[in-house]
Design an enzyme around this catalytic site. Structure first.
Site, PDB file in Angstrom:
ATOM      1  N   SER A 108       1.681  -2.549  -4.318  1.00 38.71           N
ATOM      2  CA  SER A 108       0.004  -1.972  -4.665  1.00 38.71           C
ATOM      3  C   SER A 108      -0.322  -2.282  -5.629  1.00 38.71           C
ATOM      4  CB  SER A 108      -0.367  -0.571  -4.466  1.00 38.71           C
ATOM      5  OG  SER A 108      -0.075   0.124  -5.814  1.00 38.71           O
ATOM      6  N   TYR A 165     -14.179  -4.187   8.934  1.00 34.04           N
ATOM      7  CA  TYR A 165     -12.476  -3.285   8.304  1.00 34.04           C
ATOM      8  C   TYR A 165     -11.771  -2.973  10.310  1.00 34.04           C
ATOM      9  CZ  TYR A 165      -9.062   0.643   8.245  1.00 34.04           C
ATOM     10  OH  TYR A 165      -7.981   0.976   8.003  1.00 34.04           O
ATOM     11  N   SER A 191      -5.700   0.553  13.071  1.00 34.20           N
ATOM     12  CA  SER A 191      -6.670   0.859  13.511  1.00 34.20           C
ATOM     13  C   SER A 191      -7.070   2.065  14.098  1.00 34.20           C
ATOM     14  CB  SER A 191      -7.378   1.609  12.001  1.00 34.20           C
ATOM     15  OG  SER A 191      -8.483   2.543  11.910  1.00 34.20           O
ATOM     16  N   ASN A 218       1.355  -2.283   5.104  1.00 33.43           N
ATOM     17  CA  ASN A 218       0.315  -1.464   5.756  1.00 33.43           C
ATOM     18  C   ASN A 218      -1.201  -1.101   4.770  1.00 33.43           C
ATOM     19  OD1 ASN A 218      -0.302   1.348   6.034  1.00 33.43           O
ATOM     20  ND2 ASN A 218       0.071   1.844   3.466  1.00 33.43           N
ATOM     21  N   LYS A 266      -8.713  -5.303  11.277  1.00 33.74           N
ATOM     22  CA  LYS A 266      -7.847  -4.195  12.001  1.00 33.74           C
ATOM     23  C   LYS A 266      -7.490  -4.519  14.252  1.00 33.74           C
ATOM     24  CE  LYS A 266      -6.440  -1.852   9.032  1.00 33.74           C
ATOM     25  NZ  LYS A 266      -5.311  -2.023   8.083  1.00 33.74           N
ATOM     26  N   ALA A 316     -13.084  -5.340  12.639  1.00 33.27           N
ATOM     27  CA  ALA A 316     -12.976  -6.766  13.012  1.00 33.27           C
ATOM     28  C   ALA A 316     -11.396  -7.010  12.724  1.00 33.27           C
ATOM     29  CB  ALA A 316     -13.890  -7.430  12.613  1.00 33.27           C
ATOM     30  N   ARG A 332      -0.154   5.166  -2.393  1.00 35.83           N
ATOM     31  CA  ARG A 332      -0.898   6.610  -1.846  1.00 35.83           C
ATOM     32  C   ARG A 332      -0.872   6.617  -0.684  1.00 35.83           C
ATOM     33  NH1 ARG A 332      -5.891   5.385  -1.451  1.00 35.83           N
ATOM     34  NH2 ARG A 332      -6.810   3.173  -1.944  1.00 35.83           N
ATOM     35  N   VAL A 389      -2.628  -8.025  -2.672  1.00 38.29           N
ATOM     36  CA  VAL A 389      -2.169  -9.166  -1.160  1.00 38.29           C
ATOM     37  C   VAL A 389      -2.993  -9.949  -0.696  1.00 38.29           C
ATOM     38  CG1 VAL A 389      -0.319  -6.983  -0.641  1.00 38.29           C
ATOM     39  CG2 VAL A 389      -3.195  -6.476   0.053  1.00 38.29           C
ATOM     40  N   GLY A 422       0.984  -1.664   0.554  1.00 40.70           N
ATOM     41  CA  GLY A 422       0.428  -0.206   0.220  1.00 40.70           C
ATOM     42  C   GLY A 422       0.818   1.150  -0.294  1.00 40.70           C
TER      43      GLY A 422
END
Length: 280
Positions: free
Chosen positions: A44, A168, A155, A98, A172, A170, A23, A72, A20
């Site tokens: 990416s 998302y 996060s 990332n 992280k 869960a 950007r 990924v 990742g």
């Protein structure tokens, strides 16, 4: 002496992969690693974004990173990412996991309406990828017999309720737990595993004045009284990759301007300014 421990130009020069890395926060951290002396591979899905990021990194440090288009969600492509990096640079020292998606699929869906594919896609990109890349990187670290560093990026949503995107949050949360478990399993191998937990950070410059004002409004409810900037994750990433953090492993570092301190901003509710207390 202290500043020397933060350098990544060796000898030998550290080689780092950032998934990742084309950007947002990934690119910002990649630039900082390059400026500290590391050789980079950024990965990416989108080739055009990788090429643009590579040019920006080269301008920053004078060395062009390797770019490896990678999905990924595929363990085979993650294995190939490590293999191509080692073939190009001759070694690997840092694996930064990332890559992630926050609101690509299923965002805003109620539990009873969420599709299996949306849940799987979000978990795979955010959690499976960290496992796949860490596994491939550890195999290389053990082959080199010189240790290594894994940095996972989670996060702040992992530390609180995030009903807008349950998958998302869960995933992280799983990244944080994976970090601790990997560090515990790799005891004695000189491989450190840590986690960066960003929150309330602007990934890119504001597109216009309206967006700038919106960000300032959001920042009013954060302890630091502003949103963070992407570049501010860079020094933390450099520290965790360097010898300056040689006694740190299995840890998670929240960088959110104190956003989780008061329990206000994370809930999405606005509050009024406190009334002035009378001192009569």
């Amino acid at each position: 002496m202290v500043l020397e421990t933060l350098r990544l130009d060796g000898p030998p020069r550290r080689v780092a992969i950032v998934t990742g890395g084309s950007r947002g926060l990934g690119k910002a951290m990649a630039i900082s690693l390059a400026e500290a002396g590391a050789d980079l591979c950024i990965a990416s899905r989108t080739v055009s974004q990788l090429e643009s990021a590579a040019e920006e990194i080269e301008r920053a440090c004078g060395r062009k990173p390797l770019i490896v288009p990678t999905n990924v969600q595929s363990s085979a492509e993650c294995d190939a990412l490590i293999e191509k990096t080692v073939a190009h640079f001759g070694r690997l020292d840092v694996m930064m996991n990332n890559a992630g998606i926050g609101d690509r699929r299923g965002a805003g869906d109620r539990l009873q309406d969420m599709a299996d594919d949306d849940w799987h896609d979000t978990i795979e990109v955010n959690l499976y990828s960290a496992f796949y890349c860490s596994r491939a990187a550890v195999r290389q670290f053990l082959k080199q017999n010189e240790g290594g560093v894994i940095i996972n990026v989670a996060s702040g949503t992992a530390l609180r309720s995030f009903p807008q995107s349950m998958g998302y949050a869960a995933a992280k949360a799983g990244v944080i737990s994976l970090t601790k478990s990997l560090a515990g399993q790799l005891v004695g191998e000189n491989i450190r595993v840590n986690c960066i937990i960003p929150g309330f950070v602007s990934q890119d410059p504001a597109r216009d004045e309206q967006e700038e004002q919106m960000r300032k409004q959001r920042g009013r409810f954060i302890t630091a009284r502003r949103l963070g900037e992407a570049w501010e994750l860079g020094p933390l990433a450099v520290f965790l990759c360097s010898d300056a953090s040689s006694y740190i492993t299995a840890e998670s570092f929240v960088i959110d301007g104190g956003g989780l301190t008061g329990g206000i901003a994370p809930t999405g509710y606005a509050v009024s300014e406190p009334a002035e207390v009378s001192r009569g």
